[in-house]
Design a protein around this motif. Structure first.
Motif, PDB file in Angstrom:
ATOM      1  N   ARG A 362       0.820  -1.220   0.000  1.00  0.00           N
ATOM      2  CA  ARG A 362       0.000   0.000   0.000  1.00  0.00           C
ATOM      3  C   ARG A 362       0.853   1.269   0.000  1.00  0.00           C
ATOM      4  NH1 ARG A 362      -5.511   1.426   0.651  1.00  0.00           N
ATOM      5  NH2 ARG A 362      -5.918  -0.735   0.087  1.00  0.00           N
ATOM      6  N   LEU A 363       2.026   1.231   0.600  1.00  0.00           N
ATOM      7  CA  LEU A 363       2.914   2.388   0.524  1.00  0.00           C
ATOM      8  C   LEU A 363       3.392   2.606  -0.907  1.00  0.00           C
ATOM      9  CD1 LEU A 363       4.905   1.794   3.813  1.00  0.00           C
ATOM     10  CD2 LEU A 363       3.460   3.774   3.335  1.00  0.00           C
ATOM     11  N   ALA A 364       3.711   1.513  -1.613  1.00  0.00           N
ATOM     12  CA  ALA A 364       4.164   1.621  -3.003  1.00  0.00           C
ATOM     13  C   ALA A 364       3.047   2.138  -3.906  1.00  0.00           C
ATOM     14  CB  ALA A 364       4.659   0.264  -3.494  1.00  0.00           C
ATOM     15  N   SER A 365       1.837   1.601  -3.737  1.00  0.00           N
ATOM     16  CA  SER A 365       0.735   2.046  -4.596  1.00  0.00           C
ATOM     17  C   SER A 365       0.337   3.485  -4.275  1.00  0.00           C
ATOM     18  CB  SER A 365      -0.471   1.113  -4.467  1.00  0.00           C
ATOM     19  OG  SER A 365      -1.047   1.155  -3.179  1.00  0.00           O
ATOM     20  N   SER A 366       0.419   3.864  -2.999  1.00  0.00           N
ATOM     21  CA  SER A 366       0.123   5.261  -2.638  1.00  0.00           C
ATOM     22  C   SER A 366       1.113   6.207  -3.308  1.00  0.00           C
ATOM     23  CB  SER A 366       0.175   5.436  -1.119  1.00  0.00           C
ATOM     24  OG  SER A 366      -0.845   4.697  -0.480  1.00  0.00           O
ATOM     25  N   ALA A 367       2.389   5.826  -3.291  1.00  0.00           N
ATOM     26  CA  ALA A 367       3.400   6.652  -3.949  1.00  0.00           C
ATOM     27  C   ALA A 367       3.107   6.769  -5.438  1.00  0.00           C
ATOM     28  CB  ALA A 367       4.787   6.053  -3.730  1.00  0.00           C
ATOM     29  N   GLY A 368       2.704   5.655  -6.061  1.00  0.00           N
ATOM     30  CA  GLY A 368       2.347   5.704  -7.467  1.00  0.00           C
ATOM     31  C   GLY A 368       1.201   6.660  -7.733  1.00  0.00           C
ATOM     32  N   HIS A 369       0.215   6.654  -6.835  1.00  0.00           N
ATOM     33  CA  HIS A 369      -0.942   7.536  -7.011  1.00  0.00           C
ATOM     34  C   HIS A 369      -0.565   9.003  -6.817  1.00  0.00           C
ATOM     35  CE1 HIS A 369      -3.608   3.903  -5.676  1.00  0.00           C
ATOM     36  NE2 HIS A 369      -3.138   3.772  -6.909  1.00  0.00           N
ATOM     37  N   VAL A 370       0.135   9.310  -5.725  1.00  0.00           N
ATOM     38  CA  VAL A 370       0.378  10.723  -5.411  1.00  0.00           C
ATOM     39  C   VAL A 370       1.434  11.341  -6.315  1.00  0.00           C
ATOM     40  CG1 VAL A 370      -0.370  10.412  -3.024  1.00  0.00           C
ATOM     41  CG2 VAL A 370       2.078  10.279  -3.567  1.00  0.00           C
ATOM     42  N   ASN A 514       2.314  12.163   2.586  1.00  0.00           N
ATOM     43  CA  ASN A 514       3.415  12.754   3.339  1.00  0.00           C
ATOM     44  C   ASN A 514       3.285  14.278   3.326  1.00  0.00           C
ATOM     45  OD1 ASN A 514       4.055  13.350   0.698  1.00  0.00           O
ATOM     46  ND2 ASN A 514       5.968  12.187   0.651  1.00  0.00           N
ATOM     47  N   ASP A 515       4.309  14.960   3.802  1.00  0.00           N
ATOM     48  CA  ASP A 515       4.282  16.429   3.854  1.00  0.00           C
ATOM     49  C   ASP A 515       4.205  17.034   2.461  1.00  0.00           C
ATOM     50  OD1 ASP A 515       4.863  16.643   6.789  1.00  0.00           O
ATOM     51  OD2 ASP A 515       6.707  15.652   6.178  1.00  0.00           O
ATOM     52  N   ASP A 516       4.905  16.451   1.525  1.00  0.00           N
ATOM     53  CA  ASP A 516       4.920  16.955   0.156  1.00  0.00           C
ATOM     54  C   ASP A 516       3.508  16.986  -0.420  1.00  0.00           C
ATOM     55  OD1 ASP A 516       5.887  17.732  -2.354  1.00  0.00           O
ATOM     56  OD2 ASP A 516       6.117  15.660  -3.010  1.00  0.00           O
ATOM     57  N   VAL A 517       2.762  15.915  -0.214  1.00  0.00           N
ATOM     58  CA  VAL A 517       1.402  15.834  -0.752  1.00  0.00           C
ATOM     59  C   VAL A 517       0.479  16.820  -0.040  1.00  0.00           C
ATOM     60  CG1 VAL A 517      -0.610  14.335  -1.029  1.00  0.00           C
ATOM     61  CG2 VAL A 517       1.687  13.450  -1.509  1.00  0.00           C
ATOM     62  N   LEU A 518       0.574  16.881   1.279  1.00  0.00           N
ATOM     63  CA  LEU A 518      -0.307  17.799   2.017  1.00  0.00           C
ATOM     64  C   LEU A 518       0.009  19.256   1.695  1.00  0.00           C
ATOM     65  CD1 LEU A 518      -0.666  16.082   5.508  1.00  0.00           C
ATOM     66  CD2 LEU A 518      -2.287  16.133   3.607  1.00  0.00           C
ATOM     67  N   GLY A 519       1.239  19.534   1.325  1.00  0.00           N
ATOM     68  CA  GLY A 519       1.582  20.893   0.915  1.00  0.00           C
ATOM     69  C   GLY A 519       0.947  21.280  -0.410  1.00  0.00           C
ATOM     70  N   ARG A 520       0.449  20.271  -1.160  1.00  0.00           N
ATOM     71  CA  ARG A 520      -0.202  20.507  -2.461  1.00  0.00           C
ATOM     72  C   ARG A 520      -1.589  19.851  -2.478  1.00  0.00           C
ATOM     73  NH1 ARG A 520       2.073  17.507  -6.028  1.00  0.00           N
ATOM     74  NH2 ARG A 520       3.438  16.274  -4.708  1.00  0.00           N
ATOM     75  N   TRP A 521      -2.287  19.903  -1.355  1.00  0.00           N
ATOM     76  CA  TRP A 521      -3.524  19.129  -1.221  1.00  0.00           C
ATOM     77  C   TRP A 521      -4.582  19.517  -2.246  1.00  0.00           C
ATOM     78  CZ3 TRP A 521      -8.000  21.769  -0.440  1.00  0.00           C
ATOM     79  CH2 TRP A 521      -7.921  23.054   0.110  1.00  0.00           C
ATOM     80  N   GLU A 522      -4.507  20.764  -2.758  1.00  0.00           N
ATOM     81  CA  GLU A 522      -5.514  21.204  -3.731  1.00  0.00           C
ATOM     82  C   GLU A 522      -5.433  20.399  -5.032  1.00  0.00           C
ATOM     83  OE1 GLU A 522      -3.122  23.133  -2.460  1.00  0.00           O
ATOM     84  OE2 GLU A 522      -3.908  25.069  -1.761  1.00  0.00           O
ATOM     85  N   GLU A 523      -4.282  19.771  -5.293  1.00  0.00           N
ATOM     86  CA  GLU A 523      -4.095  19.028  -6.542  1.00  0.00           C
ATOM     87  C   GLU A 523      -4.729  17.644  -6.508  1.00  0.00           C
ATOM     88  OE1 GLU A 523       0.058  18.843  -7.498  1.00  0.00           O
ATOM     89  OE2 GLU A 523       0.410  20.938  -6.881  1.00  0.00           O
ATOM     90  N   SER A 547      -5.446  24.715   6.364  1.00  0.00           N
ATOM     91  CA  SER A 547      -6.058  25.203   5.126  1.00  0.00           C
ATOM     92  C   SER A 547      -6.991  24.151   4.539  1.00  0.00           C
ATOM     93  CB  SER A 547      -4.954  25.557   4.123  1.00  0.00           C
ATOM     94  OG  SER A 547      -5.501  25.916   2.883  1.00  0.00           O
ATOM     95  N   PHE A 548      -6.572  22.895   4.541  1.00  0.00           N
ATOM     96  CA  PHE A 548      -7.391  21.775   4.067  1.00  0.00           C
ATOM     97  C   PHE A 548      -8.722  21.747   4.823  1.00  0.00           C
ATOM     98  CE2 PHE A 548      -8.588  17.251   4.541  1.00  0.00           C
ATOM     99  CZ  PHE A 548      -8.603  16.819   3.222  1.00  0.00           C
ATOM    100  N   ALA A 549      -8.672  21.908   6.141  1.00  0.00           N
ATOM    101  CA  ALA A 549      -9.886  21.863   6.964  1.00  0.00           C
ATOM    102  C   ALA A 549     -10.773  23.076   6.723  1.00  0.00           C
ATOM    103  CB  ALA A 549      -9.500  21.769   8.434  1.00  0.00           C
ATOM    104  N   MET A 550     -10.153  24.244   6.583  1.00  0.00           N
ATOM    105  CA  MET A 550     -10.932  25.476   6.401  1.00  0.00           C
ATOM    106  C   MET A 550     -11.657  25.503   5.061  1.00  0.00           C
ATOM    107  SD  MET A 550      -8.337  28.290   8.067  1.00  0.00           S
ATOM    108  CE  MET A 550      -9.382  29.682   7.636  1.00  0.00           C
TER     109      MET A 550
END
Length: 611
Positions: A362-370, A514-523, A547-550
């Motif tokens: 699941r970590l590998a597939s998540s990386a593929g997705h994000v 991870n942090d990288d994805v959450l920093g670009r959550w709008e994408e 920001s994600f919550a707001m």
């Protein structure tokens, strides 16, 4: 005109056929048997091979081909041509066996293993000590500090490296000694840090391929390896002959250091590691976890930049793609997998049932997705049954389904053992026996067709996840002393298999982020973020979550709220910002708190999120 789904199922794309690892023992292969086995694979619906050359079964046989000998290159070129003739693909593991290394790797480019040599002393006194024949290796640091309640007091730490002298035997360098060290009053500890002279070698290589494993944190070592082990292959085989070069799981036993760590640490973290190196093993009062975090964070960045990314860059220069298993690394695991063109997971043991496999899938597939990787492959059916030869086609089919449900869309069998056509059947010790010497091989084509259909269907679509789970990697870096941390295993232990599996069994599909994805959550399409077992995170990530919550998205914190920042510098300020942000989110109703990560978390999901 676009084909209908039914037509696609009847005639799935050839590119989505399953592949297989092809074991070549000692490179003891011949052209007739290679052609025969490729015919067998093609008929069974296997669309590509991944050649891995490893130990010889008969070490003294003259039929074993020496690594990088003329015969070695000749048989690989012949194989590539035969593979392409049949419309199949050829992947290749560089070097022989795993991890990456070989006879051309000098000691200075090998993977360092650092450990401490500690002496307790009491002052006031003048202390001398002869380390000769008591420790072996290169000294990479030396400090002395006063101890109180088993912790070293940071204000008392002295760097004593300059007091270490070389000891000679008949003018030959022989050892190291410490002379006339003035120890103040109190209980002190002297710690000398050694990069040992005994380092990991390639595991189970073929003849002529033995040697040191490279330092995976050093770009020069990585580039050197690819230039020595890879470029000559491409020059002889031709660009494009190898579709993907493959990196197997990082089984880097003991590798925990790099020669450039001091300079890189200071450049990236803003202070010197040298005075505080004891915190990597023992405790430095008020600083231990922050120094450990800063060290592991630095090592993570170096590994991703200097190995994973370098491998992909080199593959592109050679006209190929990279396929990488990142599990085993201490680095940010999603970034590590995401550095590959094709991130690859792995399945071993009795996985002919479904459960979320965080460590290897699941970590590998998540990386593929994000990171938007179209193909996410999986080394499949390793150790499916033990003893060997007892796995059945039914078990293989069910195991394939569990791989698909975890988000993988390319199967790589583990595997196909090269055996003489009329000789004794051979089998790799960890492999399911999916080849022409198995009694049920004639039926495998049914599974091959099924795998082709499912992979083709999955590869035509886009993954859709509304839920994401944040990975508490920062806490793992902070809480672990120096070692070859297996980030995937530590994450599964922290999150707990039963918890993650419980979420999946309620029908909730999710990605890890991870942090990288959450920093670009709008994408992304995420509408719900779950935080559990998370104490630390960077301030920027906490602000991104706010920001994600707001923006109307759901944030669930299970068990406790994050309350700490990351790293030593400005620690108190960062702790206050992170803690305040999450308390504000909770108070303003932008965050839901679950008492625990089990029943309470699932109840909130059921109330608020449609499976």
């Amino acid at each position: 005109m676009e084909r209908t789904y039914l037509e696609q199922l009847r005639q799935p794309a050839a590119a989505a056929r399953g592949k297989t690892r092809w074991w070549w023992y000692g490179c003891r292969v011949d052209k007739d048997n290679i052609s025969y086995q490729l015919d067998q694979m093609q008929e069974a619906g296997i669309g590509g091979v991944e050649i891995q050359i490893l130990y010889a079964l008969e070490a003294g046989s003259r039929e074993n081909l020496e690594y990088f000998s003329p015969g070695f290159f000749d048989i690989l070129k012949f194989t590539g041509e035969e593979v392409h003739k049949r419309g199949m693909t050829m992947d290749l593991t560089l070097g022989s066996s795993w991890p990456f290394g070989g006879p051309f790797v000098p000691f200075v480019k090998s993977a360092p293993v650092v450990y401490p040599y500690a002496i307790d002393v009491r002052g006031p006194s003048v202390f001398s000590y002869d380390f000769t024949n008591r420790m072996a290796g290169e000294i990479v640091g030396g400090i002395m500090g006063r101890m109180e309640d088993s912790e070293m007091l940071p204000e008392t730490i002295q760097d004593i490296s300059s007091l270490l002298e070389e000891k000679l035997l008949f003018s030959w360098p022989w050892g190291t000694q410490l002379k006339n060290l003035e120890v103040p009053e109190g209980n002190y500890k002297i710690v000398i840090f050694l990069a040992g002279q005994f380092r990991e070698h390639v595991l189970m290589p073929s003849r002529g391929a033995q040697g040191y494993v490279i330092d995976h944190n050093d770009a020069e070592a990585s580039r050197f390896f690819f230039a020595q082990a890879g470029t000559p292959l491409v020059e002889r085989l031709g660009r494009g002959m190898v579709q993907s070069f493959f990196c197997d799981s990082l089984e880097l036993f003991g590798h925990n250091w790099t020669g450039k760590i001091y300079d890189e640490f200071e450049k990236r973290r803003g202070y010197s590691l040298k005075p505080y190196i004891y915190a990597l093993w023992g405790k430095v009062k008020g600083m231990t976890e922050e120094i450990r975090y800063d060290f592991h964070k630095t090592m993570s960045e170096l590994t991703i930049e200097n190995f994973f990314s370098v491998m992909t860059e080199w593959c592109h220069e050679m006209g190929s793609t990279s396929r990488i298993q990142a599990h085993g690394t201490w680095g940010d695991i999603l970034q590590a997998y995401g550095a590959a063109d094709i991130p690859e997971g792995e399945t071993f043991s009795e996985w002919d049932k479904y459960s979320v496999n965080t460590v290897h899938r699941r970590l590998a597939s998540s990386a593929g997705h994000v990171y938007h990787r179209h193909i996410i492959s999986n080394e499949s059916f390793t150790w499916l049954r033990f003893p060997r030869f007892t796995e059945t086609p039914e078990q293989i089919k069910i195991a394939a389904d569990s791989i698909f449900v975890d988000g993988m869309n390319q199967i790589v069998n583990h595997g196909y053992t090269y055996s003489q056509k009329d000789g004794e059947p051979m089998a790799f010790y960890a492999s399911s026996h999916i080849c022409h010497t198995n009694t049920w091989w004639k039926y495998y084509k049914n599974i091959g067709r099924y795998i082709n259909r499912v992979c083709d269907f999955l590869q035509r679509g886009e993954p859709v996840s509304r839920i994401c789970i944040y990975l508490p990697q920062h806490d793992i870096w902070a809480e672990n002393p120096l070692g070859d941390i297996h980030m995937c295993m530590k994450l599964e232990e922290r999150l707990e298999t039963s918890v993650i599996d419980g979420i999946a069994r309620e029908g909730y599909w999710f990605d890890y982020v991870n942090d990288d994805v959450l920093g670009r959550w709008e994408e992304y399409s995420y509408e719900t973020l779950i935080l559990m077992e998370t104490d630390r995170m960077p301030v920027k990530t906490a602000e991104s979550i706010q920001s994600f919550a707001m923006h109307g998205n759901l944030v669930i914190c299970a068990g406790r709220l994050p309350s700490q920042g990351c790293g030593l510098l400005q620690k108190d300020e960062k702790d206050k910002i992170v803690s305040t942000l999450f308390e504000e989110m909770r108070r303003q109703g932008n965050l839901i708190f679950a008492e625990n990560k089990k029943d309470a978390l699932l109840n909130i999901l059921k109330q608020r999120v449609c499976p």
